[in-house]
Scaffold this motif. Structure first.
Motif, PDB file in Angstrom:
ATOM      1  N   ILE A   7      -6.460  -2.191  -0.193  1.00 26.29           N
ATOM      2  CA  ILE A   7      -5.647  -1.156  -1.143  1.00 26.29           C
ATOM      3  C   ILE A   7      -6.328   0.144  -1.211  1.00 26.29           C
ATOM      4  O   ILE A   7      -5.837   1.109  -1.511  1.00 26.29           O
ATOM      5  CB  ILE A   7      -4.888  -1.698  -2.155  1.00 26.29           C
ATOM      6  CG1 ILE A   7      -3.986  -2.885  -1.837  1.00 26.29           C
ATOM      7  CG2 ILE A   7      -4.222  -0.731  -2.968  1.00 26.29           C
ATOM      8  CD1 ILE A   7      -2.854  -2.344  -0.706  1.00 26.29           C
ATOM      9  N   ALA A  34      -4.593   3.705  -0.883  1.00 24.99           N
ATOM     10  CA  ALA A  34      -3.863   4.455  -1.735  1.00 24.99           C
ATOM     11  C   ALA A  34      -5.139   5.050  -2.638  1.00 24.99           C
ATOM     12  O   ALA A  34      -5.772   4.374  -3.256  1.00 24.99           O
ATOM     13  CB  ALA A  34      -3.246   3.617  -2.831  1.00 24.99           C
ATOM     14  N   VAL A  88      -0.354   7.100   0.544  1.00 29.41           N
ATOM     15  CA  VAL A  88      -0.244   5.573   0.628  1.00 29.41           C
ATOM     16  C   VAL A  88       0.729   5.282   1.844  1.00 29.41           C
ATOM     17  O   VAL A  88       1.490   5.949   2.114  1.00 29.41           O
ATOM     18  CB  VAL A  88       0.532   5.162  -0.587  1.00 29.41           C
ATOM     19  CG1 VAL A  88       0.760   3.556  -0.534  1.00 29.41           C
ATOM     20  CG2 VAL A  88      -0.098   5.359  -1.922  1.00 29.41           C
ATOM     21  N   TYR A 122       3.207   2.832   3.394  1.00 25.53           N
ATOM     22  CA  TYR A 122       3.966   1.945   2.870  1.00 25.53           C
ATOM     23  C   TYR A 122       4.631   0.961   3.911  1.00 25.53           C
ATOM     24  O   TYR A 122       5.493   0.078   3.398  1.00 25.53           O
ATOM     25  CB  TYR A 122       5.165   2.652   2.202  1.00 25.53           C
ATOM     26  CG  TYR A 122       4.766   3.332   0.814  1.00 25.53           C
ATOM     27  CD1 TYR A 122       4.276   2.941  -0.070  1.00 25.53           C
ATOM     28  CD2 TYR A 122       4.823   4.775   0.799  1.00 25.53           C
ATOM     29  CE1 TYR A 122       3.939   3.301  -1.352  1.00 25.53           C
ATOM     30  CE2 TYR A 122       4.228   5.304  -0.545  1.00 25.53           C
ATOM     31  CZ  TYR A 122       3.767   4.571  -1.509  1.00 25.53           C
ATOM     32  OH  TYR A 122       3.374   4.976  -2.539  1.00 25.53           O
ATOM     33  N   PRO A 173       5.229  -5.941   0.372  1.00 24.09           N
ATOM     34  CA  PRO A 173       5.082  -5.706  -0.886  1.00 24.09           C
ATOM     35  C   PRO A 173       3.759  -6.318  -1.641  1.00 24.09           C
ATOM     36  O   PRO A 173       3.469  -5.534  -2.704  1.00 24.09           O
ATOM     37  CB  PRO A 173       6.151  -6.091  -1.680  1.00 24.09           C
ATOM     38  CG  PRO A 173       6.816  -7.402  -0.694  1.00 24.09           C
ATOM     39  CD  PRO A 173       6.240  -6.942   0.816  1.00 24.09           C
ATOM     40  N   LEU A 188       0.869  -3.958  -2.753  1.00 21.23           N
ATOM     41  CA  LEU A 188       1.345  -2.849  -3.563  1.00 21.23           C
ATOM     42  C   LEU A 188       1.250  -3.303  -4.886  1.00 21.23           C
ATOM     43  O   LEU A 188       0.867  -2.883  -5.872  1.00 21.23           O
ATOM     44  CB  LEU A 188       2.665  -2.232  -3.233  1.00 21.23           C
ATOM     45  CG  LEU A 188       2.805  -1.618  -1.724  1.00 21.23           C
ATOM     46  CD1 LEU A 188       4.268  -1.128  -1.448  1.00 21.23           C
ATOM     47  CD2 LEU A 188       1.675  -0.334  -1.653  1.00 21.23           C
ATOM     48  N   TYR A 203      -2.507  -3.737  -6.142  1.00 20.24           N
ATOM     49  CA  TYR A 203      -2.782  -2.424  -6.479  1.00 20.24           C
ATOM     50  C   TYR A 203      -2.199  -1.814  -7.784  1.00 20.24           C
ATOM     51  O   TYR A 203      -2.946  -1.370  -8.619  1.00 20.24           O
ATOM     52  CB  TYR A 203      -2.484  -1.414  -5.341  1.00 20.24           C
ATOM     53  CG  TYR A 203      -2.982  -0.018  -5.478  1.00 20.24           C
ATOM     54  CD1 TYR A 203      -4.494   0.314  -5.659  1.00 20.24           C
ATOM     55  CD2 TYR A 203      -2.226   1.061  -5.643  1.00 20.24           C
ATOM     56  CE1 TYR A 203      -4.803   1.510  -5.839  1.00 20.24           C
ATOM     57  CE2 TYR A 203      -2.614   2.357  -6.042  1.00 20.24           C
ATOM     58  CZ  TYR A 203      -3.852   2.644  -6.325  1.00 20.24           C
ATOM     59  OH  TYR A 203      -4.135   3.869  -6.408  1.00 20.24           O
ATOM     60  N   ASN A 221       4.075   2.890  -6.837  1.00 22.10           N
ATOM     61  CA  ASN A 221       3.900   1.750  -5.888  1.00 22.10           C
ATOM     62  C   ASN A 221       4.731   0.568  -6.118  1.00 22.10           C
ATOM     63  O   ASN A 221       4.991  -0.231  -5.284  1.00 22.10           O
ATOM     64  CB  ASN A 221       2.320   1.341  -5.901  1.00 22.10           C
ATOM     65  CG  ASN A 221       1.373   2.323  -5.217  1.00 22.10           C
ATOM     66  OD1 ASN A 221       1.247   2.187  -4.089  1.00 22.10           O
ATOM     67  ND2 ASN A 221       0.911   3.344  -6.045  1.00 22.10           N
ATOM     68  N   LYS A 277       7.960   1.422  -4.366  1.00 21.75           N
ATOM     69  CA  LYS A 277       7.492   1.235  -3.066  1.00 21.75           C
ATOM     70  C   LYS A 277       7.987  -0.203  -2.562  1.00 21.75           C
ATOM     71  O   LYS A 277       8.547  -0.500  -1.696  1.00 21.75           O
ATOM     72  CB  LYS A 277       6.546   1.768  -2.293  1.00 21.75           C
ATOM     73  CG  LYS A 277       6.430   3.404  -2.641  1.00 21.75           C
ATOM     74  CD  LYS A 277       7.705   3.859  -1.787  1.00 21.75           C
ATOM     75  CE  LYS A 277       7.773   5.508  -1.692  1.00 21.75           C
ATOM     76  NZ  LYS A 277       8.809   6.130  -1.168  1.00 21.75           N
ATOM     77  N   ALA A 278       7.157  -1.059  -3.589  1.00 21.78           N
ATOM     78  CA  ALA A 278       7.420  -2.686  -3.434  1.00 21.78           C
ATOM     79  C   ALA A 278       8.706  -3.065  -3.600  1.00 21.78           C
ATOM     80  O   ALA A 278       9.291  -3.815  -2.569  1.00 21.78           O
ATOM     81  CB  ALA A 278       6.522  -3.321  -4.340  1.00 21.78           C
TER      82      ALA A 278
END
Length: 479
Positions: A8, A12, A29, A31, A35, A38, A41, A100, A103-104
């Motif tokens: 990660i 990121a 990042v 994506y 997940p 993420l 991180y 993040n 996004k997950a």
């Protein structure tokens, strides 16, 4: 875990500042992944922010007068703008954590389960979304407590809101409490989670429920003065649901011995070679006056003997109290919520509202938890309590001063106790910047990048809270 975090780190990039666009989008990042990395991180970044002593990001050890600077003293005097500290806090929490997590969440919503997963996927997805949201609630609360009004409802939708408006901090809290109650109810033991990608609890839903209820207790305690009805209902729900009751349930991030996965204390002290932090006089004096044995854990040379050389550290602190050895160990865990913190909330709930038991007994439990956390004996804790019993006639002083001592390695949380209870009675140094108006700061000013890139919304927010100043109180700090 090590490989996951290192992976990660490539995906990121840590940002030291952000614009309003950065609040909603991190272009560094990738994506198109599962997940779990993420989540790893985001948990690490959240822990890093809460625990770092970096003067570029988190100066609350200085604000709470635990530490002092010997060489570079701007931050001890509350000059946080020279290093763009608020910009970095914004980036740490909005970009590295919230974006993040968001996004997950998007990846989970988009995921199409295989035929073998169809039956189990709905419950697993529900658990995962609840965990993501609990972490988001924690982060939004932290930002609200630091700044007051912040971007909330528009914060993570860059396409629609590239320049997000600021929400009222009172309303943010109300929404966070509603979200958190839903998250806790959605957690179901025996179903799937993130597993090893979840460094805090390894997917243990029972512990996540305790984390969620402990966070709900924290939210409830925070609004005790401004909205006692909401406070009591939240506190009752949290305690009846089950909060963190021992160290095994702590929400802590487990660091490793190798870069970039070691504790940010180690990163900013031993690894960086910075050697000009030492014990703040008000705090060290209090520990000495109260004959507190935790002083031997908190600092290295309070009796005039510098023991840092035993672990190969430079000897520049011979005339001062260096941070304790725990700060020079790379695997010291990072605190998010601990048994000690929760025990103090329970004591406060009992003192304020008669909820949860005897205030004196819970005060004793909180101090005993702190001694246990620092590997001191129960007899030492009992001896200390005999000399420093609970004072029902001034419970704010009893709890406030003892929480100050106990939250030594949790300074962001300690600042909340201080602002809410008005103890300890800290004084600003005479050399503090003029903007502090002779007071210890009770909030941080908004990022300068917000004023320049999101100026209209920044100006509205500054006016709404009563001025973008170090002395402007957040909504729950009314005394």
């Amino acid at each position: 875990m090590k490989n996951t975090i290192i992976l990660i780190s490539f995906l990121a990039v840590l940002l030291t500042g952000c614009t309003s666009e950065d609040v909603n989008n991190d272009p560094n990042v990738a994506y198109n992944m599962s997940p779990e990395p993420l989540i790893t991180y985001a948990e690490k970044e959240l822990s890093d922010y809460m625990n770092t002593p970096s003067v570029n990001e988190n100066n609350f050890r200085l604000t709470m007068q635990y530490w002092q600077e010997a060489t570079y003293v701007s931050e001890s005097n509350y000059n946080f703008t020279a290093r763009n500290v608020s910009n970095n806090i914004w980036g740490d929490n909005y970009v590295n954590v919230l974006n993040n997590l968001n996004k997950a969440k998007e990846l989970l919503e988009q995921y199409q389960p295989a035929a073998s997963e169809v039956n189990s996927w709905p419950a697993k997805k529900k658990n995962q979304l609840a965990i993501i949201d609990i972490l988001s609630v924690y982060t939004f609360q932290t930002l609200t407590d630091i700044f007051g009004d912040i971007p909330y409802s528009q914060a993570l939708n860059n396409d629609k809101f590239p320049l997000p408006a600021y929400d009222d901090d009172t309303q943010i809290y109300e929404k966070l409490i509603i979200r958190l109650k839903t998250d806790i109810n959605n957690l179901e033991e025996g179903e799937g989670t993130f597993g090893a990608g979840d460094i805090l609890y390894g997917g243990d839903i029972g512990k996540w429920k305790k984390f969620g209820n402990s966070l709900l207790l924290k939210l409830g305690i925070a609004v005790s003065d401004i909205n006692p009805t909401l406070a009591q209902s939240s506190i009752n729900t949290a305690i009846s649901g089950g909060v963190i009751m021992d160290e095994s349930q702590n929400a802590i991030f487990r660091y490793q011995a190798e870069t970039p996965n070691f504790n940010p204390l180690f990163e900013n002290l031993a690894n960086s070679g910075r050697d000009d932090f030492f014990g703040g006089k008000p705090f060290v004096d209090f520990l000495i006056t109260t004959s507190d044995p935790r002083i031997s854990k908190y600092f290295q040379d309070v009796d005039g003997v510098y023991i840092g050389q035993e672990i190969g550290l430079p000897g520049v602190f011979s005339d001062f109290s260096a941070p304790g050895i725990f700060a020079y160990i790379p695997i010291t865990p990072g605190n998010l919520i601990t048994h000690t913190e929760v025990a103090f909330y329970r004591a406060e709930a009992a003192a304020r509202f008669g909820i949860g038991g005897s205030p004196e007994a819970l005060y004793n439990t909180a101090i005993q938890a702190s001694f246990q956390e620092w590997k001191l004996s129960s007899q030492e804790a009992q001896n200390y309590l005999s000399d420093h019993p609970y004072n029902a006639s001034n419970w704010k002083k009893s709890i406030g001063e003892q929480a100050w001592v106990a939250m030594y390695n949790h300074p962001v949380v300690s600042w909340n106790f201080y602002r809410r209870l008005d103890y300890p009675a800290l004084q600003a140094p005479p050399t503090a910047i003029a903007n502090a108006e002779g007071k210890v700061p009770v909030r941080l000013q908004y990022p300068t990048l917000e004023a320049t890139t999101n100026g209209t919304n920044y100006a509205k927010a500054a006016a709404a809270i009563g001025g973008d100043k170090l002395t402007t109180k957040v909504f729950w700090d009314i005394h």
